[in-house]
Design a protein around this motif. Structure first.
Motif, PDB file in Angstrom:
ATOM      1  N   UNK A  32      28.301  62.183 -15.196  1.00 51.22           N
ATOM      2  CA  UNK A  32      29.519  61.422 -15.448  1.00 51.22           C
ATOM      3  C   UNK A  32      30.772  62.122 -14.932  1.00 51.22           C
ATOM      4  N   UNK A  33      30.803  63.463 -14.990  1.00 50.65           N
ATOM      5  CA  UNK A  33      31.996  64.168 -14.528  1.00 50.65           C
ATOM      6  C   UNK A  33      32.229  63.968 -13.030  1.00 50.65           C
ATOM      7  N   UNK A  34      31.134  63.784 -12.271  1.00 52.83           N
ATOM      8  CA  UNK A  34      31.266  63.562 -10.832  1.00 52.83           C
ATOM      9  C   UNK A  34      31.719  62.131 -10.558  1.00 52.83           C
ATOM     10  N   UNK A  35      31.162  61.177 -11.304  1.00 49.85           N
ATOM     11  CA  UNK A  35      31.588  59.780 -11.155  1.00 49.85           C
ATOM     12  C   UNK A  35      33.068  59.650 -11.488  1.00 49.85           C
ATOM     13  N   UNK A  36      33.480  60.276 -12.585  1.00 48.85           N
ATOM     14  CA  UNK A  36      34.877  60.199 -13.002  1.00 48.85           C
ATOM     15  C   UNK A  36      35.785  60.944 -12.023  1.00 48.85           C
ATOM     16  N   UNK A  37      35.278  62.040 -11.462  1.00 51.07           N
ATOM     17  CA  UNK A  37      36.044  62.763 -10.444  1.00 51.07           C
ATOM     18  C   UNK A  37      36.318  61.879  -9.240  1.00 51.07           C
ATOM     19  N   UNK A  38      35.314  61.099  -8.852  1.00 51.94           N
ATOM     20  CA  UNK A  38      35.502  60.161  -7.742  1.00 51.94           C
ATOM     21  C   UNK A  38      36.497  59.081  -8.142  1.00 51.94           C
ATOM     22  N   UNK A  39      36.417  58.664  -9.419  1.00 51.91           N
ATOM     23  CA  UNK A  39      37.384  57.691  -9.914  1.00 51.91           C
ATOM     24  C   UNK A  39      38.805  58.233  -9.826  1.00 51.91           C
ATOM     25  N   UNK A  40      38.974  59.522 -10.143  1.00 50.14           N
ATOM     26  CA  UNK A  40      40.282  60.152 -10.020  1.00 50.14           C
ATOM     27  C   UNK A  40      40.775  60.171  -8.590  1.00 50.14           C
ATOM     28  N   UNK A  41      39.851  60.394  -7.674  1.00 53.43           N
ATOM     29  CA  UNK A  41      40.212  60.347  -6.248  1.00 53.43           C
ATOM     30  C   UNK A  41      40.704  58.950  -5.870  1.00 53.43           C
ATOM     31  N   UNK A  42      40.026  57.913  -6.353  1.00 54.23           N
ATOM     32  CA  UNK A  42      40.454  56.540  -6.059  1.00 54.23           C
ATOM     33  C   UNK A  42      41.839  56.259  -6.624  1.00 54.23           C
ATOM     34  N   UNK A 148      36.914  61.294 -20.221  1.00 55.55           N
ATOM     35  CA  UNK A 148      37.319  60.481 -19.079  1.00 55.55           C
ATOM     36  C   UNK A 148      38.661  60.936 -18.528  1.00 55.55           C
ATOM     37  N   UNK A 149      39.631  61.159 -19.408  1.00 55.88           N
ATOM     38  CA  UNK A 149      40.958  61.584 -18.972  1.00 55.88           C
ATOM     39  C   UNK A 149      40.889  62.907 -18.214  1.00 55.88           C
ATOM     40  N   UNK A 150      40.149  63.866 -18.742  1.00 55.28           N
ATOM     41  CA  UNK A 150      40.049  65.183 -18.117  1.00 55.28           C
ATOM     42  C   UNK A 150      39.552  65.096 -16.686  1.00 55.28           C
ATOM     43  N   UNK A 151      38.420  64.420 -16.483  1.00 56.29           N
ATOM     44  CA  UNK A 151      37.814  64.425 -15.153  1.00 56.29           C
ATOM     45  C   UNK A 151      38.496  63.463 -14.193  1.00 56.29           C
ATOM     46  N   UNK A 152      39.189  62.476 -14.715  1.00 55.78           N
ATOM     47  CA  UNK A 152      40.026  61.655 -13.839  1.00 55.78           C
ATOM     48  C   UNK A 152      41.165  62.503 -13.277  1.00 55.78           C
ATOM     49  N   UNK A 153      41.784  63.310 -14.140  1.00 56.36           N
ATOM     50  CA  UNK A 153      42.873  64.175 -13.697  1.00 56.36           C
ATOM     51  C   UNK A 153      42.394  65.216 -12.687  1.00 56.36           C
ATOM     52  N   UNK A 154      41.208  65.776 -12.933  1.00 52.02           N
ATOM     53  CA  UNK A 154      40.671  66.761 -11.990  1.00 52.02           C
ATOM     54  C   UNK A 154      40.419  66.101 -10.635  1.00 52.02           C
ATOM     55  N   UNK A 155      39.845  64.899 -10.668  1.00 54.18           N
ATOM     56  CA  UNK A 155      39.606  64.157  -9.427  1.00 54.18           C
ATOM     57  C   UNK A 155      40.899  63.826  -8.706  1.00 54.18           C
ATOM     58  N   UNK A 156      41.949  63.503  -9.471  1.00 53.07           N
ATOM     59  CA  UNK A 156      43.248  63.211  -8.867  1.00 53.07           C
ATOM     60  C   UNK A 156      43.827  64.448  -8.190  1.00 53.07           C
ATOM     61  N   UNK A 157      43.640  65.601  -8.831  1.00 49.32           N
ATOM     62  CA  UNK A 157      44.148  66.851  -8.267  1.00 49.32           C
ATOM     63  C   UNK A 157      43.384  67.242  -6.997  1.00 49.32           C
ATOM     64  N   UNK A 158      42.086  67.015  -7.016  1.00 46.75           N
ATOM     65  CA  UNK A 158      41.268  67.375  -5.855  1.00 46.75           C
ATOM     66  C   UNK A 158      41.478  66.417  -4.696  1.00 46.75           C
ATOM     67  N   UNK A 159      41.767  65.155  -5.026  1.00 44.44           N
ATOM     68  CA  UNK A 159      42.006  64.160  -3.984  1.00 44.44           C
ATOM     69  C   UNK A 159      40.811  63.982  -3.072  1.00 44.44           C
ATOM     70  N   UNK A 160      41.047  64.117  -1.779  1.00 48.59           N
ATOM     71  CA  UNK A 160      39.977  63.928  -0.795  1.00 48.59           C
ATOM     72  C   UNK A 160      38.871  64.968  -0.922  1.00 48.59           C
ATOM     73  N   UNK A 161      39.132  66.045  -1.664  1.00 52.92           N
ATOM     74  CA  UNK A 161      38.127  67.094  -1.863  1.00 52.92           C
ATOM     75  C   UNK A 161      37.371  66.896  -3.183  1.00 52.92           C
ATOM     76  N   UNK A 165      34.137  68.763  -7.162  1.00 54.33           N
ATOM     77  CA  UNK A 165      34.318  68.746  -8.616  1.00 54.33           C
ATOM     78  C   UNK A 165      33.146  69.408  -9.345  1.00 54.33           C
ATOM     79  N   UNK A 166      31.959  69.356  -8.756  1.00 52.63           N
ATOM     80  CA  UNK A 166      30.807  70.000  -9.377  1.00 52.63           C
ATOM     81  C   UNK A 166      31.018  71.501  -9.533  1.00 52.63           C
ATOM     82  N   UNK A 167      31.737  72.112  -8.578  1.00 51.55           N
ATOM     83  CA  UNK A 167      32.021  73.549  -8.630  1.00 51.55           C
ATOM     84  C   UNK A 167      33.192  73.845  -9.556  1.00 51.55           C
ATOM     85  N   UNK A 168      34.172  72.953  -9.575  1.00 50.65           N
ATOM     86  CA  UNK A 168      35.390  73.154 -10.370  1.00 50.65           C
ATOM     87  C   UNK A 168      35.158  72.871 -11.847  1.00 50.65           C
ATOM     88  N   UNK A 169      34.279  71.905 -12.139  1.00 55.18           N
ATOM     89  CA  UNK A 169      34.093  71.429 -13.518  1.00 55.18           C
ATOM     90  C   UNK A 169      33.678  72.537 -14.487  1.00 55.18           C
TER      91      UNK A 169
END
Length: 203
Positions: A32-42, A148-161, A165-169
């Protein structure tokens, strides 16, 4: 994220916006953290709003656990002993989840969501024990909000990268686990104190 198929699946689901994020969480093929990270990127790319991503994360994550909860009610332990491997749930994971549930009670439905291994299987003993549906749903959804909030924010910070998130999480998960365990300990100490206080009053 090393698995190319996982990236391709997320990018495919991403075509459907928030619905794709919810579906990605419901099928639980990818953590889920990877899915949400991608959601943050979107969200960072302006393709979906943060609020819609949050709602999709809460809904998809809760529905995934309700599915396991219902299987626990209607299939019981024998079902998972036989078919659990197809749901990526091994007997040792289920054994650990059952011990946690019976030792700590229903509150563990909330706290265990933040602890690896346990969080994927904790819904099953809740279903087997026929924990009240509304109580299970409230605890599960409450846990999905900060997750959800946490990993969305991480995904937003990582952006195209976001694939990193698997390494950062891991850096974020350790303090979350400590907080969850501390909260569980505090809950039981408070509960024990209240029980003793009430029993003294009755005497």
């Amino acid at each position: 994220m090393s698995n190319g198929w996982a990236v391709e699946l997320l990018e495919f689901l991403g075509q459907y916006g928030v619905a794709g994020i919810a579906i990605g969480l419901m099928i639980e093929v990818i953590p889920s953290e990877i899915v949400l990270g991608y959601g943050g990127y979107l969200v960072s790319a302006g393709k979906i709003s943060f609020l819609s991503a949050l709602i999709a994360g809460m809904f998809g994550g809760t529905m995934a656990q309700l599915f396991l909860y219902w299987l626990g009610i209607y299939g019981g332990r024998p079902f998972f002993d036989r078919y659990g491997k197809y749901l990526l749930i091994r007997p040792k994971h289920l054994d650990a989840a059952e011990r946690w549930f019976h030792r700590h009670g229903t509150i563990v439905i909330f706290t265990a969501r933040f602890i690896p291994v346990i969080r994927h299987a904790i819904s099953i003993p809740a279903g087997i024990a026929k924990m009240p549906f509304y109580q299970f749903t409230v605890y599960t959804m409450a846990a999905m909000i900060p997750w959800t909030i946490l990993f969305l924010f991480i995904g937003m910070e990582l952006g195209a990268y976001w694939e990193q998130i698997g390494k950062v999480a891991g850096a974020y998960l350790k303090p979350i686990i400590i907080i969850a365990l501390s909260g569980l300990l505090a809950y039981f100490l408070l509960k024990r104190f209240i029980v003793k206080y009430v029993s003294k009053k009755r005497k």
